[in-house]
Structure formats: structure tokens, C-alpha cells
Design a protein around this motif. Structure first.
Motif, PDB file in Angstrom:
ATOM      1  N   LEU A 276      -0.059 -33.026 -38.957  1.00  0.00           N
ATOM      2  CA  LEU A 276      -1.303 -33.058 -37.865  1.00  0.00           C
ATOM      3  C   LEU A 276      -1.249 -34.226 -36.944  1.00  0.00           C
ATOM      4  O   LEU A 276      -1.306 -35.414 -37.406  1.00  0.00           O
ATOM      5  CB  LEU A 276      -2.550 -32.902 -38.619  1.00  0.00           C
ATOM      6  N   LEU A 277      -0.832 -33.879 -35.857  1.00  0.00           N
ATOM      7  CA  LEU A 277      -0.837 -34.957 -34.634  1.00  0.00           C
ATOM      8  C   LEU A 277      -2.167 -35.382 -34.101  1.00  0.00           C
ATOM      9  O   LEU A 277      -2.315 -36.697 -33.876  1.00  0.00           O
ATOM     10  CB  LEU A 277      -0.161 -34.423 -33.587  1.00  0.00           C
ATOM     11  N   GLN A 278      -3.244 -34.505 -34.223  1.00  0.00           N
ATOM     12  CA  GLN A 278      -4.393 -34.971 -33.647  1.00  0.00           C
ATOM     13  C   GLN A 278      -5.461 -34.084 -34.765  1.00  0.00           C
ATOM     14  O   GLN A 278      -5.333 -32.991 -34.912  1.00  0.00           O
ATOM     15  CB  GLN A 278      -4.707 -34.618 -32.144  1.00  0.00           C
ATOM     16  N   GLY A 279      -6.578 -34.978 -34.915  1.00  0.00           N
ATOM     17  CA  GLY A 279      -7.584 -34.343 -35.631  1.00  0.00           C
ATOM     18  C   GLY A 279      -7.555 -34.920 -37.169  1.00  0.00           C
ATOM     19  O   GLY A 279      -6.475 -35.440 -37.724  1.00  0.00           O
ATOM     20  N   ASN A 280      -8.649 -34.563 -37.853  1.00  0.00           N
ATOM     21  CA  ASN A 280      -9.021 -35.045 -39.299  1.00  0.00           C
ATOM     22  C   ASN A 280      -8.640 -33.799 -39.980  1.00  0.00           C
ATOM     23  O   ASN A 280      -9.146 -32.894 -40.093  1.00  0.00           O
ATOM     24  CB  ASN A 280     -10.316 -35.602 -39.688  1.00  0.00           C
ATOM     25  N   PRO A 281      -7.380 -33.720 -41.151  1.00  0.00           N
ATOM     26  CA  PRO A 281      -7.101 -32.945 -42.031  1.00  0.00           C
ATOM     27  C   PRO A 281      -8.254 -32.132 -42.684  1.00  0.00           C
ATOM     28  O   PRO A 281      -8.084 -31.033 -43.108  1.00  0.00           O
ATOM     29  CB  PRO A 281      -5.859 -33.223 -42.681  1.00  0.00           C
TER      30      PRO A 281
ATOM     31  N   ALA B 263     -13.767 -20.318 -29.259  1.00  0.00           N
ATOM     32  CA  ALA B 263     -13.455 -21.282 -30.485  1.00  0.00           C
ATOM     33  C   ALA B 263     -12.905 -22.739 -29.908  1.00  0.00           C
ATOM     34  O   ALA B 263     -12.281 -22.898 -28.749  1.00  0.00           O
ATOM     35  CB  ALA B 263     -12.256 -20.658 -31.207  1.00  0.00           C
ATOM     36  N   THR B 264     -13.294 -23.585 -30.523  1.00  0.00           N
ATOM     37  CA  THR B 264     -13.095 -24.903 -30.299  1.00  0.00           C
ATOM     38  C   THR B 264     -11.871 -25.498 -30.940  1.00  0.00           C
ATOM     39  O   THR B 264     -11.695 -25.354 -32.048  1.00  0.00           O
ATOM     40  CB  THR B 264     -14.194 -25.836 -30.659  1.00  0.00           C
ATOM     41  N   VAL B 265     -10.902 -26.205 -30.151  1.00  0.00           N
ATOM     42  CA  VAL B 265      -9.586 -26.833 -30.635  1.00  0.00           C
ATOM     43  C   VAL B 265     -10.091 -28.047 -31.328  1.00  0.00           C
ATOM     44  O   VAL B 265     -10.772 -28.969 -30.627  1.00  0.00           O
ATOM     45  CB  VAL B 265      -8.658 -27.117 -29.626  1.00  0.00           C
ATOM     46  N   MET B 266      -9.881 -28.046 -32.571  1.00  0.00           N
ATOM     47  CA  MET B 266     -10.379 -29.368 -33.230  1.00  0.00           C
ATOM     48  C   MET B 266      -9.102 -30.335 -33.850  1.00  0.00           C
ATOM     49  O   MET B 266      -9.034 -31.219 -34.399  1.00  0.00           O
ATOM     50  CB  MET B 266     -10.883 -28.887 -34.456  1.00  0.00           C
ATOM     51  N   GLY B 267      -7.702 -29.696 -33.715  1.00  0.00           N
ATOM     52  CA  GLY B 267      -6.531 -30.438 -34.017  1.00  0.00           C
ATOM     53  C   GLY B 267      -5.374 -29.987 -33.359  1.00  0.00           C
ATOM     54  O   GLY B 267      -5.269 -28.661 -33.042  1.00  0.00           O
ATOM     55  N   VAL B 268      -4.319 -30.721 -33.138  1.00  0.00           N
ATOM     56  CA  VAL B 268      -2.863 -30.369 -32.805  1.00  0.00           C
ATOM     57  C   VAL B 268      -2.013 -30.716 -33.990  1.00  0.00           C
ATOM     58  O   VAL B 268      -2.012 -31.714 -34.427  1.00  0.00           O
ATOM     59  CB  VAL B 268      -2.535 -31.064 -31.270  1.00  0.00           C
ATOM     60  N   MET B 269      -1.191 -29.761 -34.268  1.00  0.00           N
ATOM     61  CA  MET B 269      -0.165 -30.035 -35.287  1.00  0.00           C
ATOM     62  C   MET B 269       1.219 -29.800 -34.601  1.00  0.00           C
ATOM     63  O   MET B 269       1.403 -29.346 -33.664  1.00  0.00           O
ATOM     64  CB  MET B 269      -0.153 -28.839 -36.333  1.00  0.00           C
TER      65      MET B 269
ATOM     66  N   LEU C 170     -10.423 -24.338 -34.545  1.00  0.00           N
ATOM     67  CA  LEU C 170      -8.738 -23.830 -34.350  1.00  0.00           C
ATOM     68  C   LEU C 170      -8.099 -25.261 -34.418  1.00  0.00           C
ATOM     69  O   LEU C 170      -8.497 -26.305 -34.169  1.00  0.00           O
ATOM     70  CB  LEU C 170      -8.512 -23.423 -32.815  1.00  0.00           C
ATOM     71  N   VAL C 171      -6.806 -24.966 -34.978  1.00  0.00           N
ATOM     72  CA  VAL C 171      -5.671 -25.996 -34.840  1.00  0.00           C
ATOM     73  C   VAL C 171      -4.681 -25.120 -34.179  1.00  0.00           C
ATOM     74  O   VAL C 171      -4.456 -24.175 -34.559  1.00  0.00           O
ATOM     75  CB  VAL C 171      -5.294 -26.452 -36.187  1.00  0.00           C
ATOM     76  N   ILE C 172      -4.102 -26.126 -33.209  1.00  0.00           N
ATOM     77  CA  ILE C 172      -3.006 -25.385 -32.429  1.00  0.00           C
ATOM     78  C   ILE C 172      -1.704 -26.076 -32.501  1.00  0.00           C
ATOM     79  O   ILE C 172      -1.802 -27.400 -32.743  1.00  0.00           O
ATOM     80  CB  ILE C 172      -3.364 -25.006 -30.952  1.00  0.00           C
ATOM     81  N   SER C 173      -0.463 -25.457 -32.400  1.00  0.00           N
ATOM     82  CA  SER C 173       0.552 -26.243 -32.392  1.00  0.00           C
ATOM     83  C   SER C 173       0.942 -27.242 -31.159  1.00  0.00           C
ATOM     84  O   SER C 173       0.107 -26.607 -29.940  1.00  0.00           O
ATOM     85  CB  SER C 173       1.908 -25.226 -32.532  1.00  0.00           C
TER      86      SER C 173
ATOM     87  N   ILE D 201      -1.482 -20.857 -33.957  1.00  0.00           N
ATOM     88  CA  ILE D 201      -2.555 -20.951 -33.904  1.00  0.00           C
ATOM     89  C   ILE D 201      -3.267 -20.700 -35.146  1.00  0.00           C
ATOM     90  O   ILE D 201      -2.886 -19.785 -35.895  1.00  0.00           O
ATOM     91  CB  ILE D 201      -3.443 -20.054 -32.875  1.00  0.00           C
ATOM     92  N   ILE D 202      -4.153 -21.633 -35.681  1.00  0.00           N
ATOM     93  CA  ILE D 202      -4.876 -21.454 -37.036  1.00  0.00           C
ATOM     94  C   ILE D 202      -6.362 -21.342 -36.618  1.00  0.00           C
ATOM     95  O   ILE D 202      -7.039 -22.369 -36.060  1.00  0.00           O
ATOM     96  CB  ILE D 202      -4.236 -22.653 -37.946  1.00  0.00           C
TER      97      ILE D 202
END
Length: 571
Positions: free
Chosen positions: A131-136, A176-182, A146-149, A195-196
């Protein structure tokens, strides 16, 4: 001394340059084929091997026993994973993963995303996707998060920070809101996602009953066992668990599941149930490895035969060298050195050919096995060591034969290589041709199987048919009308799937010929009036759907011969 060996070796190679070219090229081509197959096999074997806790991750699968069959599925019931986590202290955490396609919008951008998954908030606790951004621990907790690549973030948001921004999803007005980037999921992962979507979107908003859905099989289940847990002993507790949680419903539905655990690292290659997105086959890798070994063996045999066949031409050279004091050991080292030089030159050709052919090989394999052969120094080093070993091993016999010539007989012109050398060469030639014939026969068998599969009557016409996925878009009928205006279009129709493709499962009671309600698991297609005509499907009894009968849209269905036989009817 060594410098002299190299000088003589290159001089001999140049003197017989056409022979040397054939020898080097033949070995290089054989090594190239073997090396490319090795890259493919290595890539397949590397699947899912990058997870630190992979030895403790297990996939939960099920056998569903019904009155008519046993269904082997890779999916447990939706309620199984969260309840397993609650009921068994041996399980550290569980996660559900559902794969599907989804329409995604961002302003004027609109794409149908193929690699979309729903996942519980425990996803990043089990798997080592970076996970590059966001709290796992928080990214997938809230509904419509969402978590997106990394590549997906670039596609929709460019260089802007996507965290906190929104995407329109599902084509039904949901945001939906992007909460993280992986980081983009590695190619050698059987779980693939761009997309998760948080599973709580389904379990808390869209279908709150899903956590207790014991008859719904729509998501894969994975569990992480605590260190020291015996999966076999845990698996033995599952029947009591199912009876306690779902016994009455099992008897009511006449569907009795049995749960099993599959080691996560073996799912891709060893499971016969399929995986979340795709699956490999370990038997194919055994076959490919055997073929690669045969190809390299043929190249080595050819190399030895060509070298020993020139022994008569080198006989006088050996005789003169022995007369002036050369020892057998020195001559053997010289000829082994020449063999090694040939193999090193073949190695250079192999590297060049592999670099040139790799893009085409990736295309043939259907996946990017390797971006470049130079991206992994260990592969190049291994190839060099193989070439060096072939040079030493394959050069031992020619070196021993050539260094054993008797100088007196050679110089008097009475040289003979002996029966043993002749028998060995004949044996090698027979082996070479036997292996080649076996590979040719195998190739012809596979070719004929492919031709048979491609030309077999499937029960419908698949020629001149273009398939467009609309995913239920509200504009699909307008699109159909426009397509019908094209002069080259004969017919159009709608269906939930093409014949033989994925279909919705229906497990329900249907009245059979005896008037009894019979439980059956059927694949169901939803189609329009023109679907059967579109694919030239033949009816063995009854009639097709017709616009002349209003009830055909609500109370009519067509079954195939197998279903008719299942319910006791003759066709």
C-alpha cells in the motif's frame, strides 16, 4: 599455456568455420528453446511466492452434495469466512474476495474495469500487496471506500493525489471514495485487482443479509492461521461447525456442503477448482520441462556427434603433438577448452536470440513472462553456467577419444577410431532421432487435438459473430438500433452470456415428469427473442421464444437435453 590453448582453439574454429557455424548455431538454437521454456516454467512456479505469510494462508473451498450431483466449487458460502474467524481461535483473520467487472466514471472518463474485487477490510492483513498511500487497517472499512492501483490512479487522476477523491461506480449512481493507492499487483499473483471495493459496501448497504447467507456462493474465502496451527485438524472441525450454524437450512435445501482447506501457495498450480481469477496447471509445467530437457539433450548429442565425426581430421594434429612431447592430459584440456569456447559462443547466440524472440514468446504464452531477459541477472548467470557445463560434459568424450590416438599408427595412416567410438556415435544418433520422432509425434497429436476442438460442432454457430459487453447499460437498446442500421449486420440479440460462457446458477426445486418437486442446480441464461436464431441453435422439441406469446417474457423457458433427461423427459 592457456593463451596458447585459446589461440589454437580459435584457429581451428576459423579453419573449419562452416562446420563451427553449424555446430555453434545448432547448440545456440537448442539452448534458446530450452531457455525460453525455462523462463516460462520459472514464472509459473513463482506464483504467489512473494507473500511473507503464504505458508499460513489457506483458501476455503467446498464440495456441495445435492440429490443429483456433487458440485466442486472454489467458493464457500458468503457467511463462511467471517463466521469461521469468529468460531475458531486457530484462525487469525479471514477475508472474502469477489471478482467482477464494473463501470467506472470520473468526469468525462468512462471505463469498464475488468479487474475489480470486493474485499473485506482484513485484505491487507493477510496479503503482502504494498500500500503506497493509506492506512492498511482503515482503507476498506467504510462502505463505498476504494483502494486503487498505481496505474489506475494515473489513468483517472493523472498526477493529482487520488486519496480523498471520488469515482462513480456500478452505473447506478453510487459514488465511492478513494482511501488508498497500492502498488500494481505483480503479474505472478492469482489474485488480480486494479480496484478494490470495500466488502462492507455489499454487507452493510447493498445486501445487509450477506454475512448470514449460507446458500449464496459468490466470493472466494481465505483465512490466515495462527503459527503452529495444524490445518488438517482444523478442517476436521468444519462438519460440526456447518451443522451447528446451518444444519436446518442444509436439510431444507437438500444441499450439504463439505469445506476443505487449500494451501494458498499451491492454489494457482495444484488446485483443480480454479482460482479467484485464473489458474495454471502443474502437469503442463512437467511436460514443458521434459520438452526443454529433450531439446537441450538433442542439441548436446548433435554437438558430440559433430565433434567426434571430425576426429579423423584432427588425428594427425594429435599425433604430431604427441611426438613433440604433448601429454594426454594437456591434449584433453585443449579439446575440452575448444568445446567450452563453442558453448560460450552458443551462449552469446542464445542471449541474442532470446532477447529478440522474448516479445513473441510472451505473446504466444498469453502473458508477460519477463519484460526483458536482462531484467534478471540470475537467469543470465544460470544460462552461462548451463552452457559452461554442457561444454565441459559434452567435450569430455571427444577429448578422451582424440587424446588417445596412437601417434605411430596415425602418422603411418593406419588410424581407426575403433568399434566403441562407432557404437557410441550410432547410439547417440539413434537416441537423437528417437527423441525427435517422439517430439514430432507429440506435436502432431496436440495439433490434431486442437484442430478437432476448433472444428467440433458446438451446437451453435460461432462464425461471423461479434460480442459486445454492455453490462446492462441503459443505452444498450439504443446501441442495438444503431448497429442494426449497418449494411453488413444480419441480426443482433441480447443475452446474459454467449453459449458456453459464464452463466447465473439457479439451485431450486423444479417439477419433474412424475409431478414431484426435484432439486437441481442449473446454469441459467437470460436471452431475448432472437438469441436462438442469432446462434443457429437447433431445437429437438418444442418451439423458440416468440413475440406472439406475451407469457414468453415471464413464464417460459427452454431447457437442453441434459436437463430434460434429469427431470425424466425423453427428447
Amino acid at each position: 599455456m592457456i593463451r596458447n590453448y585459446f589461440k589454437i582453439a580459435f584457429r581451428n574454429l576459423w579453419r573449419s568455420r562452416w562446420f563451427s557455424l553449424i555446430n555453434i548455431t545448432g547448440l545456440g538454437v537448442g539452448l534458446t528453446a530450452g531457455f525460453l521454456i525455462f523462463l516460462y516454467v520459472s514464472f509459473q512456479l513463482s506464483y504467489d511466492g512473494f507473500h511473507e505469510k503464504g505458508d499460513r494462508i489457506y483458501r476455503v473451498v467446498a464440495d456441495l452434495k445435492t440429490p443429483s450431483e456433487v458440485i466442486r466449487t472454489s467458493l464457500p458460502a458468503m457467511a463462511v469466512p467471517p463466521n469461521l474467524e469468529r468460531e475458531f481461535p486457530e484462525i487469525e483473520v479471514a477475508v472474502r474476495i469477489a471478482s467482477y467487472e464494473m463501470l467506472v466514471r470520473k468526469d468525462n472518463l468512462k471505463f469498464t474495469e475488468d479487474n475489480v474485487i470486493d474485499a473485506d477490510s482484513t485484505f491487507f492483513k493477510i496479503f503482502d500487496f504494498r500500500l503506497l498511500q493509506g492506512n492498511p487497517d482503515k482503507v476498506l472499512k467504510e462502505p463505498f471506500s476504494l483502494v486503487i492501483s498505481e496505474s489506475t490512479a494515473k489513468k483517472y487522476f493523472g498526477n493529482d493525489n487520488p486519496v480523498g477523491q471520488t469515482l462513480d461506480i456500478m452505473d447506478v449512481g453510487h459514488t465511492a471514495t478513494v482511501m488508498g493507492v497500492m502498488q500494481d499487483i505483480p503479474r505472478n499473483s492469482h489474485i488480480k485487482a486494479d480496484i478494490i471495493v470495500s466488502f462492507s459496501t455489499l454487507s452493510q448497504v447493498l445486501d445487509p443479509s450477506v454475512d448470514e447467507a449460507w446458500s449464496s456462493y459468490g466470493a472466494a474465502g481465505y483465512i490466515l492461521l495462527k503459527p503452529g496451527t495444524d490445518p488438517a485438524r482444523l478442517e476436521a472441525k468444519f462438519p460440526d461447525f456447518l451443522e451447528r450454524m446451518n444444519g436446518e437450512q442444509m436439510r431444507q435445501n437438500q444441499m450439504y456442503p463439505t469445506l476443505f482447506l487449500e494451501n494458498f501457495e499451491k492454489v494457482y498450480l495444484f488446485s483443480d477448482r480454479g482460482s479467484t481469477t485464473s489458474g495454471g496447471n502443474i502437469k503442463q509445467l512437467y511436460i514443458f520441462s521434459l520438452i526443454a530437457g529433450f531439446i537441450i539433450l538433442i542439441a548436446c548429442i548433435n554437438f558430440v556427434n559433430l565433434t567426434t565425426a571430425r576426429s579423423v581430421e584432427r588425428a594427425k594434429e594429435v599425433g604430431i603433438r604427441k611426438v613433440v612431447g604433448a601429454q594426454k592430459k594437456q591434449l584433453a584440456f585443449q579439446f575440452i577448452g575448444e568445446s567450452v569456447i563453442i558453448c560460450i559462443l552458443a551462449f552469446v547466440i542464445t542471449v541474442g536470440l532470446s532477447a529478440l524472440l522474448l516479445p513473441y514468446f510472451n505473446n504466444m504464452a498469453g502473458e508477460v513472462v519477463l519484460e526483458s531477459i536482462f531484467s534478471s541477472g540470475s537467469n543470465i548467470l544460470l544460462l552461462f553456467l548451463v552452457a559452461l557445463s554442457i561444454g565441459i560434459i559434452a567435450g569430455i568424450y571427444p577429448a578422451l577419444v582424440l587424446s588417445s590416438f596412437q601417434p605411430i599408427q596415425v602418422l603411418k595412416g593406419r588410424f581407426s577410431s575403433g568399434n566403441r567410438g562407432t557404437l557410441l556415435r550410432k547410439g547417440l544418433v539413434v537416441s537423437q532421432f528417437s527423441i525427435s520422432i517422439a517430439l514430432i509425434i507429440g506435436t502432431l497429436v496436440v495439433y490434431n487435438q486442437i484442430i478437432f476442438m476448433r472444428n467440433q460442432n458446438l451446437g451453435f454457430n460461432k462464425e461471423q459473430v461479434m460480442v459486445l459487453q454492455t453490462n446492462g447499460n441503459s443505452s444498450q437498446y439504443a446501441l442495438q438500433q444503431e448497429i442494426n442500421k449497418f449494411p453488413g449486420v444480419s441480426t443482433t440479440s441480447f443475452g446474459s452470456s454467449i453459449p458456453g460462457g459464464g452463466n447465473a446458477g439457479a439451485y431450486s426445486e423444479i417439477e419433474n415428469k412424475q409431478g414431484e418437486m426435484q432439486v437441481a442446480n442449473l446454469g441459467v441464461y437470460f436471452v431475448d427473442f432472437d438469441y436462438l436464431t442469432q446462434f443457429d441453435m437447433e431445437l429437438v422439441a418444442g418451439r423458440a421464444f416468440s413475440r406472439d406469446f406475451a407469457t414468453d417474457t415471464t413464464k417460459a423457458m427452454i431447457i437442453n437435453e441434459k436437463a430434460a433427461k434429469l427431470f425424466g423427459y425423453n427428447t
